[in-house]
Design an enzyme around this catalytic site. Structure first.
Site, short mmCIF file in Angstrom:
data_model
loop_
_atom_site.label_atom_id
_atom_site.label_comp_id
_atom_site.label_asym_id
_atom_site.label_seq_id
_atom_site.Cartn_x
_atom_site.Cartn_y
_atom_site.Cartn_z
N GLU A 162 3.99 58.37 -9.01
CA GLU A 162 4.58 59.05 -10.17
C GLU A 162 5.87 59.78 -9.78
OE1 GLU A 162 0.62 59.92 -12.86
OE2 GLU A 162 0.93 61.02 -11.01
N TYR A 163 5.84 60.40 -8.60
CA TYR A 163 7.05 61.08 -8.12
C TYR A 163 8.19 60.07 -8.02
CZ TYR A 163 10.44 63.41 -5.22
OH TYR A 163 11.61 63.92 -4.77
N LEU B 34 15.46 85.97 21.63
CA LEU B 34 14.41 87.00 21.61
C LEU B 34 14.04 87.36 23.03
CD1 LEU B 34 12.02 85.44 18.92
CD2 LEU B 34 13.31 87.55 18.65
N GLU C 191 4.25 87.11 13.33
CA GLU C 191 4.27 85.75 12.76
C GLU C 191 4.36 84.72 13.88
OE1 GLU C 191 7.78 87.04 10.85
OE2 GLU C 191 9.08 85.64 11.94
N LYS D 29 5.64 81.86 16.45
CA LYS D 29 6.93 81.49 17.04
C LYS D 29 6.98 79.96 17.02
CE LYS D 29 9.88 82.22 21.05
NZ LYS D 29 10.25 80.83 21.21
N ASP E 9 7.98 76.18 17.48
CA ASP E 9 8.59 75.51 18.63
C ASP E 9 9.37 74.29 18.17
OD1 ASP E 9 9.22 74.92 21.18
OD2 ASP E 9 7.25 74.19 21.78
N GLU F 37 13.53 77.34 11.77
CA GLU F 37 13.23 76.39 12.83
C GLU F 37 12.90 75.03 12.20
OE1 GLU F 37 13.60 78.19 15.47
OE2 GLU F 37 12.86 76.99 17.17
N TYR G 259 23.74 89.18 4.41
CA TYR G 259 23.92 88.93 2.97
C TYR G 259 24.98 89.85 2.40
CZ TYR G 259 20.55 92.84 2.19
OH TYR G 259 19.90 94.03 2.19
N LYS H 137 7.86 91.78 15.11
CA LYS H 137 9.09 92.42 14.63
C LYS H 137 8.76 93.78 14.02
CE LYS H 137 11.05 87.90 13.61
NZ LYS H 137 11.31 86.86 12.62
N LYS I 180 4.74 84.97 24.41
CA LYS I 180 4.61 83.54 24.72
C LYS I 180 3.17 83.21 25.09
CE LYS I 180 8.22 81.41 25.94
NZ LYS I 180 9.07 80.39 25.35
N CYS J 170 4.17 40.22 36.95
CA CYS J 170 3.13 40.87 36.15
C CYS J 170 1.91 41.18 37.02
CB CYS J 170 2.74 39.93 35.00
SG CYS J 170 1.28 40.50 34.12
N CYS K 83 -1.12 38.60 35.59
CA CYS K 83 -1.12 37.14 35.75
C CYS K 83 -0.19 36.66 36.86
CB CYS K 83 -0.75 36.47 34.43
SG CYS K 83 0.95 36.75 33.93
N CYS L 220 5.94 40.91 30.34
CA CYS L 220 5.35 39.65 30.78
C CYS L 220 5.32 38.78 29.54
CB CYS L 220 3.94 39.91 31.30
SG CYS L 220 2.99 38.41 31.46
N CYS M 269 -1.52 35.66 29.31
CA CYS M 269 -1.76 36.62 30.39
C CYS M 269 -3.07 37.38 30.10
CB CYS M 269 -0.58 37.58 30.45
SG CYS M 269 -0.90 39.07 31.39
S1 IVH Z 1 13.52 85.72 14.95
C1 IVH Z 1 17.50 88.00 15.66
N1 IVH Z 1 11.28 84.50 14.41
O1 IVH Z 1 12.70 81.46 19.04
C2 IVH Z 1 16.21 87.33 15.94
N2 IVH Z 1 12.74 83.48 15.98
O2 IVH Z 1 13.10 82.06 21.86
C3 IVH Z 1 16.05 86.06 15.24
N3 IVH Z 1 11.93 81.31 16.82
O3 IVH Z 1 16.17 81.85 18.91
C4 IVH Z 1 14.95 85.22 15.72
N4 IVH Z 1 10.06 81.25 15.65
O4 IVH Z 1 15.07 80.03 17.41
C5 IVH Z 1 12.41 84.46 15.13
N5 IVH Z 1 9.27 83.50 13.76
C6 IVH Z 1 10.40 83.47 14.48
C7 IVH Z 1 10.70 82.42 15.35
C8 IVH Z 1 11.89 82.45 16.09
C9 IVH Z 1 10.82 80.61 16.54
C10 IVH Z 1 12.95 80.87 17.80
C11 IVH Z 1 14.37 81.22 17.44
C12 IVH Z 1 14.84 82.06 18.61
C13 IVH Z 1 13.94 81.60 19.70
C14 IVH Z 1 13.86 82.60 20.82
#
Ligand code: IVH
Length: 716
Positions: A56-57, A104, A134, A136, A138, A195, A252, A335, A359, A453, A456, A471, A476
């Protein structure tokens, strides 16, 4: 959005779909089409809770595309159709970020966090601080600039001060809105950071494709996301289904001209409406605002907590959940929540003092490379596998690590006897990051790739444009075995009892040397073999005979045609009434099918142009296999299926139904089968002895857990 508004949009959706069916759309419908498409994109990509089927989309999208093609004047830059762009030829221009993208500071244990909290309390002169915690993510970091509610620019991090303008690629990411109502929050220009990720499932599929093509799979989802952002082909970028989390507003400009930047956050909001004030004075407030504006921010995953002990507990709690998430995270970010306090604490030239990354434990270890073994794949590709001294990485014992192909060995310059750094990221297969060259003592030996190989003994070849040595001997033994194993495997014909060990035994005795022979096995001979009692033979006979009823798409997948995975097999099955029709499809006709590119098309043509393959298909049909597409005229899933838009997964042993039957019931009613437990799953149907999937599902609030009986009742 409240329920009434949702109902109204659904009503418009139904009206538009009806018009499309009756070919009654007019240019007056353009705005409605855009509005419903934006709404359904948000339900699908951000809320993971779609209200309409993919079909549908697509109809709505195609309807809008057709109207805009008729009247190009009507096209606006944030129309859902405007994400698609043609191939790029120039390099990405380098652009300055509005605010430098700082990094960070890192912490690795609870002591580091206690230290961070102590410094924060000293700097703010408070006895307790409120933190926002929150994940992090990757992936690859990006910045987005919105001007007057429209996405103006998306850039890579680059050196933190300048990044590459990758706007055409950013527009392919459907979790990034092309326009957002920032003006409702009194904001004119906004720069946000986030990210870009590729989820674990898509990453796996993508790597399977690379492996099929004889290319080295990408090491981890982070590299895959970063690499994809730099591709000069937005259509390919779109195909890879990137996702984004946004987590930071760095700049902003308010309607009254006042500016906020990372290093000057103390903005006077006293005359702003209270909703604006509450969102723009804390980090958690901005995450909620971003979510409200249609972004995927971690507003559901974040927690606002007082005091560092609660923070430590939440970090530990999340670390346990890490493997259950559909995307990769490598830690948590803590934060200071209040912007006034953030402003007081300030930043260094490298990182803000008000934030700290926690980490998770590394999933890397070092080990010794003992020797290389060469495995022959189903399509003859020779895969070097490093045997290492077994090591524990993130709770798993690793003794074998794929080196993919000869180029990878050369690029990394790994040698036998090297100490190597091995990484295992989430569900991803382990890989060698690099040899530790500084630990060499001169006894290490270069790896000499074989000329023949290992199975074989035929000479191996390397075709132009391919990284893999192959191969090409179709008989084989290793390839024949791999093809048989694939044919019988769970996702293909699902023949229980015909696993790798038995296939090998039967093959060695000459009882099973080709696919049609699966259905002609001499069970008398097997009965005389050690370990095969009456019961196991009856079970095997039943499993083989049941597999004859497997639907066509499974058979197509089971044939092991290069580049034809499960999804592609479904596309092909859907395109025909009988498998034999595919031999009349040329490359051009194949390319009109969904997701069929030149590589896939030529591989399919090659398969169906081979007389031996056609003879095999005839033989299989004569043996009673299903070459007809029985579903073609049945409900295609979607519009009238009672389960449309719903996702299902089965786990454990079902007592009344076969797994494949149950899955088919779902699909016939318009539902979808998914491969893993994630927030995208609606129903987990649980049989006997359900294990980790059930445990995972219990932790995700929106998943409904059904017994087999409840499922049968639901299906009616
Ligand atoms: S805050 C001014 N929040 O981790 C600070 N960074 O290793 C802004 N990253 O450069 C970053 N999750 O690319 C923030 N929840 C999160 C994140 C996050 C991943 C990344 C970001 C940063 C790197 C540092």
């Amino acid at each position: 959005m409240n329920q009434d508004k949702v109902k109204a949009v659904q009503q418009t959706t139904v009206t538009l779909l009806k018009k499309i069916k009756e070919e009654d759309l007019t240019t007056k419908d353009v705005e409605d089409l855009r509005a419903v498409l934006r709404f359904h994109e948000h339900r699908y990509y951000i809320q993971s809770d779609p209200l309409i089927s993919d079909f549908e989309y697509d109809s709505l999208y195609k309807g809008l595309e057709a109207l805009e093609a008729e009247a190009p004047d009507l096209i606006v830059p944030d129309s859902p159709t405007q994400r698609v762009a043609k191939g790029l030829t120039k390099d990405f221009p380098n652009v300055p970020h509005l605010v430098p993208m700082l990094s960070l500071d890192n912490s690795y244990d609870s002591d580091d966090l206690v230290d961070f909290d102590r410094k924060a309390r000293e700097l703010t002169r408070l006895s307790e601080i409120e933190y926002c915690v929150e994940p992090k993510f990757d992936g690859a970091s990006i910045s987005l600039v919105y001007e007057g509610d429209h996405l103006e620019r998306g850039a890579t991090r680059g050196d933190g001060v300048h990044g590459d303008d990758i706007t055409p690629n950013i527009k392919q990411i459907r979790t990034i809105p092309l326009s957002a109502r920032f003006s409702e929050y009194g904001l004119q220009t906004v720069e946000i950071r986030g990210e870009v990720l590729i989820n674990k499932n898509n990453f796996k599929k993508f790597n399977e494709g690379l492996a099929e093509a004889g290319l080295a799979p990408l090491a981890n989802p982070r590299n895959a996301a970063a690499g994809t952002l730099r591709i000069k082909d937005p259509v390919e970028v779109r195909r890879r289904n990137l996702e984004t989390f946004v987590y930071h507003v760095s700049y902003y400009v308010l309607d009254n001209g006042r500016q906020m930047t990372d290093d000057s956050k103390d903005i006077d909001l006293t005359n702003s409406p209270s909703s604006v004030n509450s969102h723009l004075s804390s980090h958690s407030g901005t995450l909620e605002m971003l979510w409200d504006l249609g972004f995927r921010s971690p507003s559901k995953e974040m927690k606002v907590l007082k005091g560092i002990q609660a923070v430590i507990d939440y970090c530990n709690e999340f670390e346990i959940k890490r493997d259950d998430l559909p995307y990769e995270i490598d830690g948590m970010v803590i934060k200071v929540n209040d912007f006034e306090l953030q402003d007081k604490m300030g930043m260094t030239t490298h990182h803000p003092r008000w934030a700290m990354a926690f980490k998770f434990k590394a999933r890397q270890a070092t080990s010794k490379l003992l020797r290389i073994e060469y495995q022959v794949g189903r399509t003859g590709n020779i895969g070097p596998v490093a045997k290492i001294e077994p090591v524990h990485i993130g709770g798993v014992m690793v003794g074998s690590v794929s080196l993919f192909n000869e180029d990878v060995i050369r690029e990394k310059d790994v040698r036998i006897g090297d100490t190597v750094l091995v990484e295992r990221a989430g569900d991803v297969i382990p890989y060698i990051v690099k040899p530790l060259v500084e630990l060499r003592d001169g006894t290490e030996q270069p790896i000499v790739f074989p000329k023949c190989c290992p199975s074989c003994g035929d000479e191996i070849v390397r075709l132009p444009d391919e990284a893999a040595w192959r191969c090409v001997n179709i008989s084989c033994p290793a390839q024949v075995l791999e093809r048989l194993m694939h044919f019988a495997s769970k996702d293909a014909m699902d023949i229980r009892g015909l696993g790798a060990a038995n296939i090998e035994k039967f093959y060695k005795l000459g009882l099973l040397t080709s696919i049609p022979q699966v259905y002609q096995i001499d069970f008398d001979a097997i009965g005389k073999m050690e370990g095969f009692g009456e019961k196991s033979i009856t079970n095997l006979q039943t499993a083989i005979s049941n597999s004859k009823k497997q639907p066509l798409h499974r058979l197509i997948y089971a044939l092991g045609i290069r580049f034809v995975g499960e999804t592609m097999a479904k596309v092909l099955a859907h395109a025909v009434n009988h498998l034999s029709e595919l031999k009349d499809f040329d490359e051009e006709k194949l390319k009109t099918l969904e997701d069929v590119g030149p590589k896939v098309a030529s591989s399919i043509v090659l398969f169906f142009n081979n007389d031996d393959n056609l003879k095999m298909l005839e033989e299989l049909e004569a043996l009673g296999l299903q070459l007809r597409n029985e579903k073609k005229d049945g409900p295609a899933g979607g519009t009238d299926g009672s389960l449309h838009g719903q996702t299902f997964l089965f786990t454990g042993t079902l007592l009344k139904l076969k797994r494949s039957e149950a899955e088919e019931m779902v699909e016939k009613n318009g539902g979808k089968i998914v491969s893993g437990v994630s927030s995208k799953l609606n129903y987990l149907v649980v049989g006997e002895e359900a294990g980790s999937k059930l445990e995972k599902a219990k932790k995700i609030a929106n998943i409904r857990i059904l017994s087999e009986d409840q499922f049968l009742q639901m299906i009616g």
